[in-house]
Design a protein around this motif. Structure first.
Motif, PDB file in Angstrom:
ATOM      1  N   VAL A 322     -46.216  19.957  -6.080  1.00 14.82           N
ATOM      2  CA  VAL A 322     -45.554  21.170  -6.596  1.00 14.82           C
ATOM      3  C   VAL A 322     -44.447  21.686  -5.679  1.00 14.82           C
ATOM      4  O   VAL A 322     -43.654  22.546  -6.066  1.00 14.82           O
ATOM      5  CB  VAL A 322     -46.585  22.304  -6.845  1.00 14.82           C
ATOM      6  CG1 VAL A 322     -47.625  21.864  -7.839  1.00 14.82           C
ATOM      7  CG2 VAL A 322     -47.245  22.765  -5.543  1.00 14.82           C
ATOM      8  N   GLY A 323     -44.384  21.172  -4.435  1.00 14.43           N
ATOM      9  CA  GLY A 323     -43.350  21.638  -3.520  1.00 14.43           C
ATOM     10  C   GLY A 323     -43.740  22.937  -2.836  1.00 14.43           C
ATOM     11  O   GLY A 323     -44.915  23.325  -2.829  1.00 14.43           O
ATOM     12  N   GLU A 324     -42.757  23.626  -2.264  1.00 15.56           N
ATOM     13  CA  GLU A 324     -43.050  24.852  -1.524  1.00 15.56           C
ATOM     14  C   GLU A 324     -41.995  25.926  -1.768  1.00 15.56           C
ATOM     15  O   GLU A 324     -41.612  26.677  -0.886  1.00 15.56           O
ATOM     16  CB  GLU A 324     -43.172  24.566  -0.027  1.00 15.56           C
ATOM     17  CG  GLU A 324     -42.003  23.786   0.568  1.00 15.56           C
ATOM     18  CD  GLU A 324     -42.156  23.596   2.066  1.00 15.56           C
ATOM     19  OE1 GLU A 324     -41.957  24.570   2.813  1.00 15.56           O
ATOM     20  OE2 GLU A 324     -42.488  22.473   2.487  1.00 15.56           O
ATOM     21  N   ARG A 325     -41.509  25.983  -2.999  1.00 12.83           N
ATOM     22  CA  ARG A 325     -40.492  26.965  -3.361  1.00 12.83           C
ATOM     23  C   ARG A 325     -41.044  28.385  -3.197  1.00 12.83           C
ATOM     24  O   ARG A 325     -42.226  28.641  -3.468  1.00 12.83           O
ATOM     25  CB  ARG A 325     -40.039  26.739  -4.801  1.00 12.83           C
ATOM     26  CG  ARG A 325     -38.765  27.490  -5.182  1.00 12.83           C
ATOM     27  CD  ARG A 325     -38.382  27.162  -6.618  1.00 12.83           C
ATOM     28  NE  ARG A 325     -37.946  25.786  -6.772  1.00 12.83           N
ATOM     29  CZ  ARG A 325     -36.690  25.397  -6.645  1.00 12.83           C
ATOM     30  NH1 ARG A 325     -35.747  26.270  -6.321  1.00 12.83           N
ATOM     31  NH2 ARG A 325     -36.365  24.124  -6.820  1.00 12.83           N
ATOM     32  N   VAL A 326     -40.200  29.296  -2.773  1.00  8.29           N
ATOM     33  CA  VAL A 326     -40.591  30.687  -2.581  1.00  8.29           C
ATOM     34  C   VAL A 326     -39.564  31.592  -3.245  1.00  8.29           C
ATOM     35  O   VAL A 326     -38.365  31.279  -3.266  1.00  8.29           O
ATOM     36  CB  VAL A 326     -40.717  31.040  -1.075  1.00  8.29           C
ATOM     37  CG1 VAL A 326     -39.378  30.853  -0.352  1.00  8.29           C
ATOM     38  CG2 VAL A 326     -41.223  32.466  -0.889  1.00  8.29           C
ATOM     39  N   SER A 327     -40.033  32.696  -3.813  1.00 13.46           N
ATOM     40  CA  SER A 327     -39.122  33.659  -4.416  1.00 13.46           C
ATOM     41  C   SER A 327     -39.671  35.068  -4.247  1.00 13.46           C
ATOM     42  O   SER A 327     -40.883  35.293  -4.358  1.00 13.46           O
ATOM     43  CB  SER A 327     -38.907  33.354  -5.906  1.00 13.46           C
ATOM     44  OG  SER A 327     -37.881  34.170  -6.443  1.00 13.46           O
ATOM     45  N   MET A 328     -38.771  36.000  -3.949  1.00 18.43           N
ATOM     46  CA  MET A 328     -39.128  37.415  -3.834  1.00 18.43           C
ATOM     47  C   MET A 328     -38.234  38.209  -4.776  1.00 18.43           C
ATOM     48  O   MET A 328     -37.012  38.034  -4.782  1.00 18.43           O
ATOM     49  CB  MET A 328     -38.905  37.932  -2.405  1.00 18.43           C
ATOM     50  CG  MET A 328     -39.560  37.111  -1.319  1.00 18.43           C
ATOM     51  SD  MET A 328     -39.380  37.883   0.309  1.00 18.43           S
ATOM     52  CE  MET A 328     -37.627  37.616   0.649  1.00 18.43           C
ATOM     53  N   ARG A 329     -38.837  39.066  -5.543  1.00 17.67           N
ATOM     54  CA  ARG A 329     -38.077  39.965  -6.423  1.00 17.67           C
ATOM     55  C   ARG A 329     -38.536  41.391  -6.134  1.00 17.67           C
ATOM     56  O   ARG A 329     -39.730  41.694  -6.173  1.00 17.67           O
ATOM     57  CB  ARG A 329     -38.299  39.607  -7.885  1.00 17.67           C
ATOM     58  CG  ARG A 329     -37.649  40.588  -8.851  1.00 17.67           C
ATOM     59  CD  ARG A 329     -37.684  40.131 -10.282  1.00 17.67           C
ATOM     60  NE  ARG A 329     -37.430  41.243 -11.181  1.00 17.67           N
ATOM     61  CZ  ARG A 329     -37.162  41.138 -12.471  1.00 17.67           C
ATOM     62  NH1 ARG A 329     -37.077  39.943 -13.034  1.00 17.67           N
ATOM     63  NH2 ARG A 329     -36.950  42.211 -13.221  1.00 17.67           N
ATOM     64  N   VAL A 330     -37.580  42.267  -5.838  1.00 18.14           N
ATOM     65  CA  VAL A 330     -37.869  43.672  -5.548  1.00 18.14           C
ATOM     66  C   VAL A 330     -37.190  44.507  -6.626  1.00 18.14           C
ATOM     67  O   VAL A 330     -35.964  44.452  -6.788  1.00 18.14           O
ATOM     68  CB  VAL A 330     -37.356  44.081  -4.154  1.00 18.14           C
ATOM     69  CG1 VAL A 330     -37.741  45.522  -3.850  1.00 18.14           C
ATOM     70  CG2 VAL A 330     -37.909  43.141  -3.081  1.00 18.14           C
ATOM     71  N   ASP A 331     -37.981  45.270  -7.384  1.00 20.41           N
ATOM     72  CA  ASP A 331     -37.469  46.079  -8.495  1.00 20.41           C
ATOM     73  C   ASP A 331     -37.528  47.557  -8.152  1.00 20.41           C
ATOM     74  O   ASP A 331     -38.575  48.053  -7.700  1.00 20.41           O
ATOM     75  CB  ASP A 331     -38.308  45.850  -9.753  1.00 20.41           C
ATOM     76  CG  ASP A 331     -38.028  44.515 -10.420  1.00 20.41           C
ATOM     77  OD1 ASP A 331     -37.755  43.539  -9.687  1.00 20.41           O
ATOM     78  OD2 ASP A 331     -38.085  44.439 -11.661  1.00 20.41           O
ATOM     79  N   LEU A 332     -36.437  48.284  -8.397  1.00 17.71           N
ATOM     80  CA  LEU A 332     -36.388  49.727  -8.158  1.00 17.71           C
ATOM     81  C   LEU A 332     -35.962  50.439  -9.437  1.00 17.71           C
ATOM     82  O   LEU A 332     -34.940  50.099 -10.038  1.00 17.71           O
ATOM     83  CB  LEU A 332     -35.400  50.058  -7.037  1.00 17.71           C
ATOM     84  CG  LEU A 332     -35.270  51.549  -6.688  1.00 17.71           C
ATOM     85  CD1 LEU A 332     -36.567  52.066  -6.064  1.00 17.71           C
ATOM     86  CD2 LEU A 332     -34.093  51.793  -5.752  1.00 17.71           C
TER      87      LEU A 332
END
Length: 423
Positions: A322-332
């Motif tokens: 699956v790999g090691e992809r990372v994602s961050m989403r910050v909602d305001l």
């Protein structure tokens, strides 16, 4: 020279120049070419990645790889070049720590997991030897235990930042930038949400796996209209769009320190954090562990380590798929209807976490941090005028990095209301 104050005191600000929206950066700790940085846990995935990133971003730094595995430490030091060396250190030994810090300008504490750690041994040693400090703590209790040393660090002239990794860390700075931008346009922040996704274990090794299980033994602290609430771990699933390359992923509530610090220091009344992984059955397994394993087991560090040892080979095998992809989403979301997001995606967590932590190291060395113990979103921790540069450094190699945009601009399937208007 343990008595030497290597962390510089902040510059004095004339009363007329004082402002509630800006801070005066401290003077640099030492010329960059002569600074010595000790990375504790340097033989682990996060510490090794941090040391590697530092050696590339600041080739003149003297980097010390601190750990217990001499073979791995010396191997990494040799790869980093003549400016690096291995130092054998047990982070639980205060006397050994203080001796190691005597000729160090900044110590980076990556030797987790931080869950269930009763003492801030490294921070105390840093204050004792007047050595600048950052950690990559991802535990709420530990981070506030570190914060309790604020006055002591301030009195000793020691700049220190807790939770200074990728998430928490870079995500906190992203949130601070969103909040400041909203307030500059007369918007009052009402709800802040952190969403994180990592494929598999993110290539970060058994320590991260142990951290995940230990978090399943903690009630989730969140805030709703200013009121602290406690929720069940790995509950409240949401399907969140992380944009191109990641797309929509399920994320679940976890007890993460940026929730409390953002509520307190950014003044947002409603705050929460969620995390999800892949493949999808890992999420089912985490949910099952949270619901059916005894809380006593999930809160026992030794038992969790044994559990991790048993399943680690399987996790590593699936990581290879699956790999090691990372994602961050910050909602305001704001009172005036202004809703914006920040998004950060990278193909490899094991690389990105190094760049993120190294960005904090560089900021502290350059004098961005005042004496005391700070969270990343506090302007005395990372000066407001230094945030943009920190985010630029941390986002190196990202496949998608945007700030202060409406969600439809990054989502893979935005909803059209009418006549080309999207939400």
């Amino acid at each position: 020279m343990a008595a030497m104050v290597r962390a510089c005191m902040p510059l004095r600000t004339p009363p007329a120049a004082a402002s509630s929206t800006a801070t005066v950066p401290a003077a640099p700790i030492k010329p960059r070419s002569s600074a010595r940085v000790l990375v504790l846990g340097g033989t682990g995935r996060v510490g090794g990645s941090t040391a590697t990133a530092l050696s590339k971003l600041s080739p003149d730094l003297n980097i010390l790889i601190g750990g217990r595995n001499r073979e791995k430490g010396e191997s990494l030091a040799s790869k980093l070049g003549e400016q690096s060396e291995f130092v054998e250190i047990d982070t639980g030994n205060a006397a050994m720590l203080e001796k190691a810090l005597e000729d160090v300008d900044l110590v980076v504490h990556t030797a987790g997991p931080f869950q269930r750690e009763a003492e801030c041994t490294v921070l105390r040693a840093a204050i004792s030897t007047k050595t600048a400090y950052i950690d990559v703590c991802d535990d709420m209790d530990y981070s506030w235990r570190a914060k309790a040393f604020h006055e002591e660090a301030k009195a000793q002239g020691v700049p220190a930042i807790t939770t200074a990794g990728i998430y928490p860390g870079v995500s906190n700075v992203m949130a601070a930038e969103l909040v400041d931008a909203a307030r500059s346009e007369d918007g009052e922040p009402e709800r802040l949400r952190f969403f994180y996704y990592t494929a598999g274990s993110g290539g970060a090794g058994p320590t991260i796996l142990a951290t995940s299980f230990l978090l399943l033994g903690e009630d989730v602290i969140a805030y709703n209209k200013g009121e602290e609430i406690k929720l069940k771990p790995y509950s409240g699933v949401l399907n969140i769009d992380f944009g191109k390359g990641v797309r929509k992923r399920d994320v679940y509530l976890l007890n993460l320190p940026e929730v409390k610090s953002a509520h307190k220091f950014l003044g947002v009344p409603t705050v929460s954090a969620r995390f999800g992984t892949a493949p999808f059955f890992w999420n089912w397994g985490m949910e099952a562990f949270a619901n059916f394993l005894p809380v006593e087991l999930l809160r026992d560090k030794d038992k969790v380590r044994k559990l991790v040892e048993k399943i680690d080979p399987l996790v590593r095998a699936i990581d290879g798929i699956v790999g090691e992809r990372v994602s961050m989403r910050v909602d305001l979301e704001c009172s005036n209807g202004r809703n914006t997001i920040g998004l950060f995606s990278h193909r490899k967590l094991s690389v990105s976490v190094g760049h993120s932590t190294a960005a904090f190291v560089q900021a502290v060395l350059e004098g961005s941090t005042q004496p005391g113990v700070w969270f990343p979103e506090e302007p005395e921790g990372i000066a407001i005028e230094s945030r943009k540069l920190l985010l630029e450094r941390a986002s190196q190699g990202t496949t998608n990095f945007v700030m202060n945009k409406p969600s439809w601009m990054i989502e893979t399937d935005p909803k059209e209301v009418i006549l080309g208007i999207y939400v």
